[in-house]
Design a protein around this motif. Sequence first.
Motif, PDB file in Angstrom:
ATOM      1  N   ARG A 151       0.928  -1.346   0.437  1.00 35.59           N
ATOM      2  CA  ARG A 151      -0.075  -0.412   0.354  1.00 35.59           C
ATOM      3  C   ARG A 151       0.280   1.770  -0.545  1.00 35.59           C
ATOM      4  O   ARG A 151       0.541   2.120   0.548  1.00 35.59           O
ATOM      5  CB  ARG A 151      -0.926   0.124   1.408  1.00 35.59           C
ATOM      6  N   GLY A 152       2.136   0.699  -0.567  1.00 37.08           N
ATOM      7  CA  GLY A 152       3.098   2.537  -1.171  1.00 37.08           C
ATOM      8  C   GLY A 152       2.315   3.178  -1.425  1.00 37.08           C
ATOM      9  O   GLY A 152       2.920   4.499  -0.460  1.00 37.08           O
ATOM     10  N   PHE A 153       1.776   4.252  -2.134  1.00 37.78           N
ATOM     11  CA  PHE A 153       0.801   4.521  -2.964  1.00 37.78           C
ATOM     12  C   PHE A 153       0.402   5.756  -1.665  1.00 37.78           C
ATOM     13  O   PHE A 153       0.244   6.681  -1.469  1.00 37.78           O
ATOM     14  CB  PHE A 153       0.392   4.166  -3.720  1.00 37.78           C
ATOM     15  N   LEU A 156       1.982   7.385   0.364  1.00 39.06           N
ATOM     16  CA  LEU A 156       2.791   8.320  -0.056  1.00 39.06           C
ATOM     17  C   LEU A 156       1.449   9.594   0.882  1.00 39.06           C
ATOM     18  O   LEU A 156       1.756  10.379   0.274  1.00 39.06           O
ATOM     19  CB  LEU A 156       3.604   8.648  -1.185  1.00 39.06           C
ATOM     20  N   GLY A 157       0.818   8.738  -0.106  1.00 43.00           N
ATOM     21  CA  GLY A 157      -0.515  10.657   0.657  1.00 43.00           C
ATOM     22  C   GLY A 157      -0.410  11.066   1.879  1.00 43.00           C
ATOM     23  O   GLY A 157      -0.349  11.862   2.178  1.00 43.00           O
ATOM     24  N   GLU A 158      -0.529   9.524   2.749  1.00 44.98           N
ATOM     25  CA  GLU A 158      -0.540   9.917   4.231  1.00 44.98           C
ATOM     26  C   GLU A 158       0.839  11.544   4.390  1.00 44.98           C
ATOM     27  O   GLU A 158       0.366  11.757   5.128  1.00 44.98           O
ATOM     28  CB  GLU A 158       0.347   8.712   4.893  1.00 44.98           C
ATOM     29  N   ALA A 159       1.784  11.122   3.967  1.00 47.23           N
ATOM     30  CA  ALA A 159       3.188  11.494   4.428  1.00 47.23           C
ATOM     31  C   ALA A 159       2.878  12.803   3.559  1.00 47.23           C
ATOM     32  O   ALA A 159       3.379  13.937   4.068  1.00 47.23           O
ATOM     33  CB  ALA A 159       4.140  10.853   3.648  1.00 47.23           C
ATOM     34  N   VAL A 160       2.868  13.173   2.393  1.00 43.61           N
ATOM     35  CA  VAL A 160       2.085  14.447   2.150  1.00 43.61           C
ATOM     36  C   VAL A 160       1.089  14.841   2.990  1.00 43.61           C
ATOM     37  O   VAL A 160       1.043  16.152   2.713  1.00 43.61           O
ATOM     38  CB  VAL A 160       1.978  13.996   0.713  1.00 43.61           C
ATOM     39  N   VAL A 161       0.345  14.722   3.160  1.00 42.38           N
ATOM     40  CA  VAL A 161      -1.230  15.080   3.861  1.00 42.38           C
ATOM     41  C   VAL A 161      -0.066  15.440   4.864  1.00 42.38           C
ATOM     42  O   VAL A 161      -0.555  16.587   5.725  1.00 42.38           O
ATOM     43  CB  VAL A 161      -1.941  14.048   4.284  1.00 42.38           C
ATOM     44  N   VAL A 162       0.870  15.205   5.639  1.00 40.67           N
ATOM     45  CA  VAL A 162       1.655  16.001   6.706  1.00 40.67           C
ATOM     46  C   VAL A 162       2.172  16.709   6.089  1.00 40.67           C
ATOM     47  O   VAL A 162       2.749  18.200   7.008  1.00 40.67           O
ATOM     48  CB  VAL A 162       2.363  14.543   7.610  1.00 40.67           C
TER      49      VAL A 162
ATOM     50  N   ILE B 120      11.979   7.602  -4.645  1.00 36.35           N
ATOM     51  CA  ILE B 120      11.605   5.733  -4.855  1.00 36.35           C
ATOM     52  C   ILE B 120      11.023   5.171  -6.043  1.00 36.35           C
ATOM     53  O   ILE B 120      11.177   4.503  -6.477  1.00 36.35           O
ATOM     54  CB  ILE B 120      12.202   5.732  -3.748  1.00 36.35           C
ATOM     55  N   GLY B 121      10.102   5.979  -5.882  1.00 35.05           N
ATOM     56  CA  GLY B 121       8.944   5.511  -6.688  1.00 35.05           C
ATOM     57  C   GLY B 121       9.077   6.299  -8.183  1.00 35.05           C
ATOM     58  O   GLY B 121       8.989   4.955  -9.042  1.00 35.05           O
ATOM     59  N   VAL B 122       9.185   6.648  -8.438  1.00 39.47           N
ATOM     60  CA  VAL B 122       9.400   7.091  -9.549  1.00 39.47           C
ATOM     61  C   VAL B 122      10.105   5.736 -10.519  1.00 39.47           C
ATOM     62  O   VAL B 122      10.344   5.691 -11.675  1.00 39.47           O
ATOM     63  CB  VAL B 122       9.515   8.208 -10.413  1.00 39.47           C
ATOM     64  N   GLY B 128      11.446   0.705 -15.658  1.00 40.16           N
ATOM     65  CA  GLY B 128      11.214  -0.374 -16.115  1.00 40.16           C
ATOM     66  C   GLY B 128       9.696  -1.379 -15.692  1.00 40.16           C
ATOM     67  O   GLY B 128       8.971  -1.736 -15.881  1.00 40.16           O
ATOM     68  N   GLY B 129       9.546  -0.785 -14.164  1.00 42.58           N
ATOM     69  CA  GLY B 129       8.733  -1.274 -13.696  1.00 42.58           C
ATOM     70  C   GLY B 129       7.245  -0.606 -12.892  1.00 42.58           C
ATOM     71  O   GLY B 129       7.312   0.224 -13.991  1.00 42.58           O
ATOM     72  N   GLN B 130       6.961  -1.094 -11.590  1.00 39.74           N
ATOM     73  CA  GLN B 130       5.621   0.472 -11.918  1.00 39.74           C
ATOM     74  C   GLN B 130       5.981   0.640 -10.520  1.00 39.74           C
ATOM     75  O   GLN B 130       7.400   1.064  -9.898  1.00 39.74           O
ATOM     76  CB  GLN B 130       4.043  -0.591 -11.349  1.00 39.74           C
ATOM     77  N   PHE B 131       5.139   1.930 -10.390  1.00 41.23           N
ATOM     78  CA  PHE B 131       5.756   2.930  -9.676  1.00 41.23           C
ATOM     79  C   PHE B 131       5.679   2.222  -7.535  1.00 41.23           C
ATOM     80  O   PHE B 131       4.833   1.235  -7.403  1.00 41.23           O
ATOM     81  CB  PHE B 131       4.332   3.997  -8.986  1.00 41.23           C
ATOM     82  N   LEU B 132       6.425   2.356  -7.025  1.00 42.10           N
ATOM     83  CA  LEU B 132       7.311   1.765  -6.203  1.00 42.10           C
ATOM     84  C   LEU B 132       7.697   0.317  -6.353  1.00 42.10           C
ATOM     85  O   LEU B 132       7.102  -0.506  -4.945  1.00 42.10           O
ATOM     86  CB  LEU B 132       6.213   2.087  -4.954  1.00 42.10           C
ATOM     87  N   GLN B 133       7.899  -0.311  -7.146  1.00 39.79           N
ATOM     88  CA  GLN B 133       8.307  -1.301  -7.246  1.00 39.79           C
ATOM     89  C   GLN B 133       9.423  -1.893  -6.851  1.00 39.79           C
ATOM     90  O   GLN B 133       9.867  -2.198  -7.433  1.00 39.79           O
ATOM     91  CB  GLN B 133       8.362  -1.758  -8.694  1.00 39.79           C
ATOM     92  N   TYR B 134       9.686  -2.013  -5.354  1.00 42.74           N
ATOM     93  CA  TYR B 134      11.224  -1.773  -5.131  1.00 42.74           C
ATOM     94  C   TYR B 134      12.029  -3.434  -5.775  1.00 42.74           C
ATOM     95  O   TYR B 134      12.640  -2.837  -6.225  1.00 42.74           O
ATOM     96  CB  TYR B 134      11.192  -2.185  -3.671  1.00 42.74           C
TER      97      TYR B 134
END
Lengths: 179, 184
Positions: A151-153, A156-162, B120-122, B128-134
């Motif tokens: 649920r990284g995305f 990211l939203g939560e961190a940006v809210v802060v 890190i996400g971008v 070549g992966g998806q956003f935040l695909q570590y």
Amino acid sequence: MTLTLLEAALLLFVVGCAVGTALLEDTLAAVMAFAAYSLGVSVLWLVLQAPDVGLTEAAVGAGIMTILFLLALSNTVTPDADRILEPVRWRTVALVGGFVLLIGVTVPALPAVSDPTAPVASGEVTTYYLENAYEQTDVRNAVTAVLAAYRGFDTLGEAVVVYAAGIVALSVLRREVFA
Amino acid sequence: MSADDVADDVDGDGAGGGGAEPGNGPTEADEFDDRPGLYVESTVIMTTVRVVAPFVLTFALFIMFHGADSPGGGFQGGVIAGSVVMMLAFAYGIESTRRWIDVRAVVALAAGGVLAFVGIGVGAIVLGGQFLQYTEYERLLDHASKYGIELVELGIGAIVASVAIGLFFLLAAGFTHAVEGETA
């Protein structure tokens, strides 16, 4: 549902602190009661085996919030309280009581604490996370794996809210730096 | 700058404050610390904070980094790191702590945290992966997922710590500075 003695004592403490926060006339005393309430809730989270949430509640609720409240208090003038408790407004009691009753009605619909057949424990998503989190993300704490990877995305939203909260505070006070 | 210097700074404030000159930044700031009840210089508090602060900061970093394997993470660790600055302000006075810390660094830390997270996400998309695909970083270094997640936690910690410190300074300053900024 059965309560252990510890859980019952904690619940009683939390509810007592909450009522105290609402009823105490002196603002400083109310802030202290609120801090105690947060501490009680954080211990309750620990007892319910949610240490991540408990840690957040202790650090943010009991720590930072209390400091910010105290700072705000020190910047304002509060009249000396001549009595300990606020006079009770029965209309407010009715409103809050009605709301609590409304929420309380839904509680029996929830599964019991640590019920192994609860939908969230046996659900497909939970099982998937618990089985694959370590292999896929290399981190042992499944909460962190969900938070930062699956649920990284959202995080990211939560961190940006802060971040946005800080920026909004700056722009409301017309400052460019936190000073 | 050592803790002793900060302590000396506080002494200087005590002697210099008191003159009512609105619009003059430093003087007004001195008045702030001089108001009764807000700051009490205490050897006990200063010594305790001096001893405890490094341990609290270490604990904050532990919570941030070790959040991958134990309870904790960026949000909790960030708040604890922010509380170190509040401890210093409690012991040495808010105004001298504000002067000791570069306030621009606090804003930069918050923005840097967001940029690190987004970067890190971008970066995974670029590879070549998806956003935040570590796992996309796996070809660059071993255990990339773990390090990626820990970097993200560190970024979150930077945001939370600097916003907590920032709100603390803003609330402490109150409206006196804001009005002054408006006229300037």
